[in-house]
Design an enzyme around this catalytic site. Structure first.
Site, short mmCIF file in Angstrom:
data_model
loop_
_atom_site.label_atom_id
_atom_site.label_comp_id
_atom_site.label_asym_id
_atom_site.label_seq_id
_atom_site.Cartn_x
_atom_site.Cartn_y
_atom_site.Cartn_z
N ASP A 36 0.83 -1.22 0.00
CA ASP A 36 0.00 0.00 0.00
C ASP A 36 0.86 1.26 0.00
O ASP A 36 0.46 2.32 0.49
CB ASP A 36 -0.96 0.00 1.20
CG ASP A 36 -0.22 -0.15 2.51
OD1 ASP A 36 1.02 -0.37 2.49
OD2 ASP A 36 -0.87 -0.05 3.57
N HIS A 256 23.75 5.32 -17.52
CA HIS A 256 22.70 5.69 -16.56
C HIS A 256 22.71 4.72 -15.38
O HIS A 256 21.71 4.08 -15.07
CB HIS A 256 21.33 5.74 -17.25
CG HIS A 256 21.14 6.96 -18.09
ND1 HIS A 256 20.07 7.14 -18.94
CD2 HIS A 256 21.89 8.09 -18.23
CE1 HIS A 256 20.19 8.31 -19.55
NE2 HIS A 256 21.29 8.91 -19.14
N ASP A 273 26.27 12.48 -11.85
CA ASP A 273 25.31 13.13 -12.76
C ASP A 273 24.01 13.28 -11.99
O ASP A 273 23.27 12.31 -11.82
CB ASP A 273 25.15 12.24 -14.01
CG ASP A 273 24.16 12.81 -15.02
OD1 ASP A 273 23.41 13.75 -14.70
OD2 ASP A 273 24.14 12.29 -16.15
N ASP A 284 20.58 19.45 -14.74
CA ASP A 284 21.20 18.19 -15.18
C ASP A 284 22.71 18.47 -15.30
O ASP A 284 23.18 18.92 -16.33
CB ASP A 284 20.59 17.79 -16.53
CG ASP A 284 21.09 16.44 -17.01
OD1 ASP A 284 21.80 15.75 -16.26
OD2 ASP A 284 20.76 16.06 -18.16
N HIS A 356 26.94 8.40 -26.95
CA HIS A 356 25.65 9.09 -26.80
C HIS A 356 25.70 10.46 -27.45
O HIS A 356 26.75 10.94 -27.89
CB HIS A 356 25.29 9.22 -25.31
CG HIS A 356 26.33 9.91 -24.46
ND1 HIS A 356 26.57 11.26 -24.53
CD2 HIS A 356 27.19 9.43 -23.52
CE1 HIS A 356 27.52 11.58 -23.66
NE2 HIS A 356 27.92 10.49 -23.05
N HIS A 360 20.57 17.97 -25.02
CA HIS A 360 19.10 17.88 -24.98
C HIS A 360 18.59 19.10 -24.25
O HIS A 360 19.35 19.78 -23.55
CB HIS A 360 18.65 16.57 -24.31
CG HIS A 360 19.17 16.37 -22.91
ND1 HIS A 360 18.60 16.98 -21.81
CD2 HIS A 360 20.22 15.66 -22.42
CE1 HIS A 360 19.27 16.62 -20.72
NE2 HIS A 360 20.27 15.84 -21.06
N HIS A 367 14.74 15.57 -19.87
CA HIS A 367 14.86 15.55 -21.33
C HIS A 367 13.62 16.25 -21.86
O HIS A 367 12.61 15.62 -22.16
CB HIS A 367 14.98 14.12 -21.86
CG HIS A 367 16.24 13.44 -21.42
ND1 HIS A 367 16.39 12.08 -21.38
CD2 HIS A 367 17.43 13.95 -20.99
CE1 HIS A 367 17.61 11.78 -20.93
NE2 HIS A 367 18.26 12.89 -20.69
N GLU A 383 27.22 17.80 -23.05
CA GLU A 383 27.71 16.73 -22.18
C GLU A 383 28.47 15.62 -22.91
O GLU A 383 28.03 14.48 -22.96
CB GLU A 383 26.54 16.11 -21.42
CG GLU A 383 25.34 15.73 -22.28
CD GLU A 383 24.26 15.01 -21.47
OE1 GLU A 383 24.61 14.05 -20.77
OE2 GLU A 383 23.09 15.39 -21.58
N TYR A 387 34.00 6.68 -22.14
CA TYR A 387 33.80 5.57 -21.20
C TYR A 387 34.57 4.37 -21.71
O TYR A 387 34.34 3.92 -22.83
CB TYR A 387 32.31 5.23 -21.09
CG TYR A 387 31.45 6.47 -20.99
CD1 TYR A 387 31.13 7.03 -19.76
CD2 TYR A 387 31.00 7.11 -22.15
CE1 TYR A 387 30.37 8.20 -19.67
CE2 TYR A 387 30.25 8.28 -22.07
CZ TYR A 387 29.93 8.82 -20.84
OH TYR A 387 29.20 9.97 -20.76
N ARG A 404 32.27 11.98 -17.81
CA ARG A 404 31.30 12.86 -18.49
C ARG A 404 31.37 14.21 -17.80
O ARG A 404 31.50 14.26 -16.57
CB ARG A 404 29.88 12.29 -18.43
CG ARG A 404 28.83 13.17 -19.06
CD ARG A 404 27.50 12.44 -19.41
NE ARG A 404 26.77 11.91 -18.28
CZ ARG A 404 26.69 10.62 -17.97
NH1 ARG A 404 27.31 9.72 -18.70
NH2 ARG A 404 25.98 10.23 -16.92
N GLU A 406 29.09 17.68 -17.82
CA GLU A 406 27.80 18.14 -18.34
C GLU A 406 27.43 19.48 -17.73
O GLU A 406 27.37 19.62 -16.51
CB GLU A 406 26.72 17.10 -18.01
CG GLU A 406 25.33 17.55 -18.40
CD GLU A 406 24.28 16.44 -18.26
OE1 GLU A 406 24.44 15.58 -17.37
OE2 GLU A 406 23.31 16.45 -19.03
#
Ligand code: GLY
Ligand code: MN
Ligand code: MN
Length: 450
Positions: A36, A256, A273, A284, A356, A360, A367, A383, A387, A404, A406
């Protein structure tokens, strides 16, 4: 943001509706977490943008043209949840009809009236609706998404509800044009939105700074995540705009990575990130730092290359350029750099390590919708990243390095403005800041492990 903002956006939406059309917007569903307990409720960003309404179980109906009934003219109706003293004792206040009127709606009805209401759909040449099923991710390559399974189940228990019927129902609605109109509206930000975004970004950048000061090699990924999110709350941000990504070493190579469960970060780069969501608007921001305060020579080579790529890419974030212009700039520098370091031989292999896109929009969604061609008052990310997972086809000394960087960039009539510039990006500036300590490390808690 105040009723005027949302009222203005509804009028702008109406202006872009096709002639003689009617549009339906639904609130986000409440989603069960387990038993619940629900996931924290979050309003659908389109619904929020047009209404400011944060409660579930609502419908917004917008008419292109004025309608008339016994009570006069109207061109929109908001249907809301009824008040309920008992439920409000458990779950919190509901604004009800009166609250909705205060938010600038003349025509407010209860959700039960939505079922009874006759919209005389046949009178309209176009029915617009957002995608009523966007609460579940439907990966294009996933044949058995949850809805397929649910539809199959419904088919079995009730043959009236076959998947084909549901498919037809979906076809009747023109959600492409809703998405286009919403994207047109949301892609450029007005001054109030820029103010909220700037604040969300500032909070996120200050959290990056505090972590740079506080972090040391025997912290865990989760602890690092906790410091960021604690700072967000200190500044009044209610949520993260997306699940926080905090990954060291091998985990920094997972784009991610959100489990944030490694307890071993020492001597590794840690990719962070994260973005605060402030009054609905999300930052972001990514920084990648050495957990022990000092880049190893290999870590520094890769880091500085991503930095160089990002610096050049940000300069391309000007009116009239496209996301692709920014991307091409960034990948050219990265592929040349990777060749120079002996990690690849051929420029076309750079995508293996930089898999990538570079930009964005951000806004109510991390996004956010919008065009790939830049206009004034858009806010976008830049960004680039590299890797290099274990077992990559290069010298093992590069393995498990993921970087990265960004930043969130406001497009202006002149130079791009980096709204996240507070958080250092140059490798030597990061190392310098990391020499400082943070009061967060004064907190001593008892040991509860044997
Ligand atoms: N945080 C997700 C992204 O950078 O797009
Ligand atoms: Mn991003
Ligand atoms: Mn990000």
């Amino acid at each position: 943001m105040g009723p005027e903002f949302h009222e203005k956006k509804r009028q702008e939406f109406r202006n872009q509706m096709p002639s003689n059309s009617i549009a339906f917007f639904f609130t986000s569903p409440i989603m069960k977490r387990s038993n619940d307990t629900d996931f924290m409720y979050h309003q659908d960003p389109n619904f929020y943008y047009l209404t400011g309404w944060k409660e579930p179980h609502g419908v917004l109906v917008i008419f292109k043209d004025n309608q008339q009934d016994n009570n006069g003219f109207f061109n929109e109706i908001l249907f809301v949840r009824e008040r309920n003293e008992y439920r409000e004792m458990w779950d919190g206040r509901r604004l009800g009809l009166r609250g909705a009127k205060k938010m600038g709606f003349d025509r407010v009805k209860l959700r039960s009236d939505f079922i009874k209401n006759s919209f005389k759909i046949d009178n309209f040449s176009n029915v617009l609706s957002m995608d009523i099923r966007d609460d579940v991710r439907d990966f294009k390559d996933d044949k058995f998404d949850l809805y397929n399974l649910q539809n199959k189940f419904l088919e079995i228990i009730n043959d009236k509800e076959s998947p084909d019927n549901l498919g037809d129902l979906k076809k009747e609605f023109n959600n492409i044009s809703v998405n286009n109109i919403m994207s047109n509206l949301r892609q450029t930000k007005d001054s109030l939105e820029i103010k909220l975004l700037t604040k969300a970004i500032k909070i996120s950048s200050l959290a990056q700074i505090e972590v740079m000061k506080a972090i040391h090699g025997d912290m865990t990924e989760r602890e690092v995540q906790g410091i960021h999110e604690f700072i967000y709350r200190k500044y009044g941000a209610a949520h993260e705009g997306y699940n926080s990504i905090v990954g060291a070493g091998a985990n920094s190579c997972i784009l991610h990575y959100i489990t944030n469960e490694s307890i071993d970060i020492d001597n590794q780069l840690i990719l962070m990130d994260l973005g605060a969501e402030y009054r609905g608007y999300t930052a972001d921001v990514t920084r990648t730092i050495p957990a022990n305060g000092k880049f190893s020579p290999e870590q520094k080579e890769i880091y500085d290359l991503v930095y160089e790529s990002q610096e050049a890419a940000i300069k391309k974030a000007v009116i009239g350029n496209t996301f692709n212009d920014i991307y091409l700039e960034s990948i050219e520098i990265i592929s040349n750099g990777l060749i120079k370091l002996g990690i690849i031989d051929d420029a076309k292999d750079a995508r293996k390590y930089y898999p990538h896109g570079v930009s964005h929009h951000i806004g109510l969604d991390v996004h956010d919708p919008g065009s790939r061609t830049l206009e004034k008052n858009m806010v976008i990310t830049v960004e680039p990243g590299i890797y290099i997972p274990e077992n990559s086809d290069c010298d093992p000394k590069w393995w498990n390095i993921g970087v990265r960087i960004e930043d969130d960039i406001l497009i202006t009539g002149t130079d791009p403005i980096n709204l996240s510039e507070d958080a250092p990006r140059l490798s030597n500036e990061i190392e310098k800041l990391m020499e400082q300590d943070s009061p967060i490390n004064q907190l001593e808690l008892p040991n509860i492990d044997d």
